[in-house]
Motif scaffolding. Structure first.
Motif, PDB file in Angstrom:
ATOM      1  N   ILE A  86       0.836  -1.213   0.000  1.00 20.00           N
ATOM      2  CA  ILE A  86       0.000   0.000   0.000  1.00 20.00           C
ATOM      3  C   ILE A  86       0.866   1.257   0.000  1.00 20.00           C
ATOM      4  O   ILE A  86       0.647   2.182  -0.790  1.00 20.00           O
ATOM      5  N   THR A  87       1.857   1.294   0.896  1.00 21.62           N
ATOM      6  CA  THR A  87       2.722   2.475   0.974  1.00 21.62           C
ATOM      7  C   THR A  87       3.576   2.609  -0.288  1.00 21.62           C
ATOM      8  O   THR A  87       3.868   3.728  -0.723  1.00 21.62           O
ATOM      9  N   GLY A  88       3.965   1.477  -0.873  1.00 23.10           N
ATOM     10  CA  GLY A  88       4.741   1.512  -2.106  1.00 23.10           C
ATOM     11  C   GLY A  88       3.956   2.158  -3.244  1.00 23.10           C
ATOM     12  O   GLY A  88       4.505   2.948  -4.025  1.00 23.10           O
ATOM     13  N   ILE A  89       2.677   1.829  -3.339  1.00 23.39           N
ATOM     14  CA  ILE A  89       1.812   2.421  -4.365  1.00 23.39           C
ATOM     15  C   ILE A  89       1.638   3.925  -4.111  1.00 23.39           C
ATOM     16  O   ILE A  89       1.657   4.736  -5.044  1.00 23.39           O
ATOM     17  N   MET A  90       1.519   4.281  -2.836  1.00 22.94           N
ATOM     18  CA  MET A  90       1.290   5.689  -2.477  1.00 22.94           C
ATOM     19  C   MET A  90       2.482   6.591  -2.784  1.00 22.94           C
ATOM     20  O   MET A  90       2.307   7.775  -3.094  1.00 22.94           O
ATOM     21  N   ILE A  91       3.701   6.041  -2.695  1.00 20.77           N
ATOM     22  CA  ILE A  91       4.890   6.869  -2.934  1.00 20.77           C
ATOM     23  C   ILE A  91       5.518   6.599  -4.309  1.00 20.77           C
ATOM     24  O   ILE A  91       6.601   7.092  -4.603  1.00 20.77           O
ATOM     25  N   SER A  92       4.834   5.815  -5.128  1.00 20.57           N
ATOM     26  CA  SER A  92       5.362   5.446  -6.449  1.00 20.57           C
ATOM     27  C   SER A  92       5.583   6.680  -7.333  1.00 20.57           C
ATOM     28  O   SER A  92       4.727   7.565  -7.423  1.00 20.57           O
ATOM     29  N   LYS A  93       6.739   6.699  -7.993  1.00 19.43           N
ATOM     30  CA  LYS A  93       7.076   7.789  -8.915  1.00 19.43           C
ATOM     31  C   LYS A  93       7.018   7.335 -10.374  1.00 19.43           C
ATOM     32  O   LYS A  93       7.050   8.170 -11.280  1.00 19.43           O
ATOM     33  N   ASP A  94       6.952   6.015 -10.583  1.00 22.37           N
ATOM     34  CA  ASP A  94       7.008   5.497 -11.951  1.00 22.37           C
ATOM     35  C   ASP A  94       5.837   4.569 -12.274  1.00 22.37           C
ATOM     36  O   ASP A  94       4.945   4.933 -13.034  1.00 22.37           O
ATOM     37  N   VAL A  95       5.855   3.365 -11.711  1.00 21.79           N
ATOM     38  CA  VAL A  95       4.875   2.332 -12.077  1.00 21.79           C
ATOM     39  C   VAL A  95       3.442   2.767 -11.796  1.00 21.79           C
ATOM     40  O   VAL A  95       2.545   2.580 -12.632  1.00 21.79           O
ATOM     41  N   PHE A  96       3.190   3.369 -10.606  1.00 26.19           N
ATOM     42  CA  PHE A  96       1.825   3.772 -10.237  1.00 26.19           C
ATOM     43  C   PHE A  96       1.676   5.290 -10.198  1.00 26.19           C
ATOM     44  O   PHE A  96       0.773   5.812  -9.544  1.00 26.19           O
ATOM     45  N   ALA A  97       2.551   5.982 -10.931  1.00 31.75           N
ATOM     46  CA  ALA A  97       2.506   7.449 -10.944  1.00 31.75           C
ATOM     47  C   ALA A  97       1.188   7.974 -11.514  1.00 31.75           C
ATOM     48  O   ALA A  97       0.732   9.063 -11.148  1.00 31.75           O
ATOM     49  N   ALA A 106       5.939  10.878   5.765  1.00 30.43           N
ATOM     50  CA  ALA A 106       5.415   9.929   6.755  1.00 30.43           C
ATOM     51  C   ALA A 106       5.173   8.557   6.122  1.00 30.43           C
ATOM     52  O   ALA A 106       5.462   7.521   6.726  1.00 30.43           O
ATOM     53  N   VAL A 107       4.650   8.552   4.904  1.00 27.72           N
ATOM     54  CA  VAL A 107       4.373   7.297   4.202  1.00 27.72           C
ATOM     55  C   VAL A 107       5.679   6.598   3.839  1.00 27.72           C
ATOM     56  O   VAL A 107       5.777   5.368   3.897  1.00 27.72           O
ATOM     57  N   ARG A 108       6.696   7.372   3.466  1.00 26.95           N
ATOM     58  CA  ARG A 108       8.009   6.793   3.181  1.00 26.95           C
ATOM     59  C   ARG A 108       8.582   6.105   4.424  1.00 26.95           C
ATOM     60  O   ARG A 108       9.186   5.039   4.331  1.00 26.95           O
ATOM     61  N   GLY A 109       8.361   6.745   5.578  1.00 23.20           N
ATOM     62  CA  GLY A 109       8.805   6.140   6.837  1.00 23.20           C
ATOM     63  C   GLY A 109       8.095   4.829   7.111  1.00 23.20           C
ATOM     64  O   GLY A 109       8.711   3.847   7.538  1.00 23.20           O
ATOM     65  N   LEU A 178      13.298  -0.398  12.130  1.00 25.47           N
ATOM     66  CA  LEU A 178      12.288  -1.206  12.819  1.00 25.47           C
ATOM     67  C   LEU A 178      11.403  -0.376  13.737  1.00 25.47           C
ATOM     68  O   LEU A 178      10.248  -0.733  13.983  1.00 25.47           O
ATOM     69  N   PHE A 179      11.938   0.737  14.242  1.00 29.29           N
ATOM     70  CA  PHE A 179      11.189   1.577  15.178  1.00 29.29           C
ATOM     71  C   PHE A 179      10.865   2.957  14.608  1.00 29.29           C
ATOM     72  O   PHE A 179      10.591   3.899  15.338  1.00 29.29           O
ATOM     73  N   MET A 180      10.922   3.059  13.265  1.00 31.12           N
ATOM     74  CA  MET A 180      10.503   4.260  12.544  1.00 31.12           C
ATOM     75  C   MET A 180      11.212   5.522  13.024  1.00 31.12           C
ATOM     76  O   MET A 180      10.596   6.577  13.177  1.00 31.12           O
ATOM     77  N   GLN A 181      12.499   5.395  13.282  1.00 29.60           N
ATOM     78  CA  GLN A 181      13.280   6.562  13.668  1.00 29.60           C
ATOM     79  C   GLN A 181      13.916   7.160  12.410  1.00 29.60           C
ATOM     80  O   GLN A 181      14.389   6.440  11.538  1.00 29.60           O
ATOM     81  N   THR A 182      13.946   8.472  12.336  1.00 29.95           N
ATOM     82  CA  THR A 182      14.521   9.137  11.174  1.00 29.95           C
ATOM     83  C   THR A 182      16.021   8.868  11.104  1.00 29.95           C
ATOM     84  O   THR A 182      16.737   9.022  12.083  1.00 29.95           O
ATOM     85  N   THR A 183      16.469   8.417   9.946  1.00 22.73           N
ATOM     86  CA  THR A 183      17.896   8.147   9.767  1.00 22.73           C
ATOM     87  C   THR A 183      18.333   8.544   8.361  1.00 22.73           C
ATOM     88  O   THR A 183      17.575   8.419   7.408  1.00 22.73           O
ATOM     89  N   PHE A 184      19.536   9.044   8.267  1.00 22.39           N
ATOM     90  CA  PHE A 184      20.084   9.423   6.970  1.00 22.39           C
ATOM     91  C   PHE A 184      21.287   8.544   6.624  1.00 22.39           C
ATOM     92  O   PHE A 184      22.112   8.895   5.790  1.00 22.39           O
ATOM     93  N   SER A 185      21.380   7.405   7.295  1.00 26.81           N
ATOM     94  CA  SER A 185      22.478   6.481   7.035  1.00 26.81           C
ATOM     95  C   SER A 185      22.255   5.776   5.699  1.00 26.81           C
ATOM     96  O   SER A 185      21.118   5.514   5.311  1.00 26.81           O
ATOM     97  N   TYR A 186      23.328   5.489   4.976  1.00 26.47           N
ATOM     98  CA  TYR A 186      23.215   4.788   3.704  1.00 26.47           C
ATOM     99  C   TYR A 186      24.494   4.005   3.453  1.00 26.47           C
ATOM    100  O   TYR A 186      25.537   4.272   4.039  1.00 26.47           O
ATOM    101  N   TRP A 187      24.376   3.024   2.568  1.00 31.54           N
ATOM    102  CA  TRP A 187      25.515   2.165   2.242  1.00 31.54           C
ATOM    103  C   TRP A 187      26.275   2.753   1.052  1.00 31.54           C
ATOM    104  O   TRP A 187      25.675   3.172   0.068  1.00 31.54           O
ATOM    105  N   ASN A 188      27.589   2.749   1.148  1.00 30.67           N
ATOM    106  CA  ASN A 188      28.419   3.259   0.055  1.00 30.67           C
ATOM    107  C   ASN A 188      28.681   2.130  -0.939  1.00 30.67           C
ATOM    108  O   ASN A 188      29.580   1.319  -0.752  1.00 30.67           O
TER     109      ASN A 188
END
Length: 223
Positions: A86-97, A106-109, A178-188
């Motif tokens: 459901i959230t994937g459809i709501m934030i879709s930029k391509d397939v369900f745009a 909030a939905v992305r979270g 898992l606990f919906m905390q805002t994070t800006f960490s990413y893998w290089n």
């Protein structure tokens, strides 16, 4: 092994691979990420259709501890996957745009939250069927004898995976997801693509191993 079981196992393996690929959003990019997501949900639908008997029998028979755990895990996994869809459809930029639905931060979270828990429940689900996979591998290979050295080596490998998984859990900051905390960490990904997937596989290994050995203890307790 009958044909239906082969299909089930094949679908489960592909779903696991797609789930791992879906976690690598920075690597795949948005369009491919959404295609992977749609494919994953189609396979998840097929997985449930092939296991429709489980749903029909949910109110039948007696419930021991193992069946209670299995039912709870399956319901939670189903819930997380539905939320992910459901959230994937709501934030879709391509397939369900074309639906022109604006999800927002909030939905992305919620989407990240559902993905993290979906991975956990999927891993636990695999752990609950790990003995069946061992039995199938034994039957296919024809090695029925229990070699103590092989057993020790396999358990040491399992310990190694769990230890590396715990490290990866903190490196990838999974708890924040898992606990919906805002994070800006990413893998290089410029440094290591293989390291990313090994880290997530080892995290899955934690839940698979813990679930498997917990069920072994439960079975011994009942006996």
């Amino acid at each position: 092994m009958n044909r239906k079981l082969k299909i089930k196992i094949t679908i489960d393996i592909i779903m696991t691979i797609l789930m791992l690929l879906a976690m690598a959003y920075q690597l795949t990019g948005n369009y491919l990420h959404e295609i992977i997501g749609v494919t994953l949900f189609v396979l998840f639908f097929l997985h449930n259709m092939l296991n429709i008997k489980w749903y029909k029998a949910i109110y039948k028979g007696k419930y021991n501890l193992r069946r209670i755990i299995s039912t709870v895990v399956n319901v939670l996994m189903l819930s997380s996957m539905i939320l992910l869809m459901i959230t994937g459809i709501m934030i879709s930029k391509d397939v369900f745009a074309f639906l022109e639905i604006s999800g927002g931060f909030a939905v992305r979270g919620l989407h990240t939250f559902a993905a993290a828990w979906g991975l956990v429940f999927m891993s636990v689900h695999v752990g609950m069927h790990w003995q069946m996979l061992i039995n199938m591998t034994t039957k296919i290979t024809g090695h029925t004898d229990k070699n103590i050295i092989v057993t020790i080596i396999m358990r040491l490998i399992a310990v190694g995976i769990v230890v590396y998984g715990i490290k990866s859990f903190f490196d990838l900051d999974i708890s924040s997801k898992l606990f919906m905390q805002t994070t800006f960490s990413y893998w290089n990904f410029d440094e290591s693509i293989m390291g990313f997937f090994l880290s997530y596989i080892s995290i899955m290994g934690i839940y698979i191993a813990v679930t498997y050995y917990l069920l072994v203890l439960i079975n011994k307790f009942h006996k």
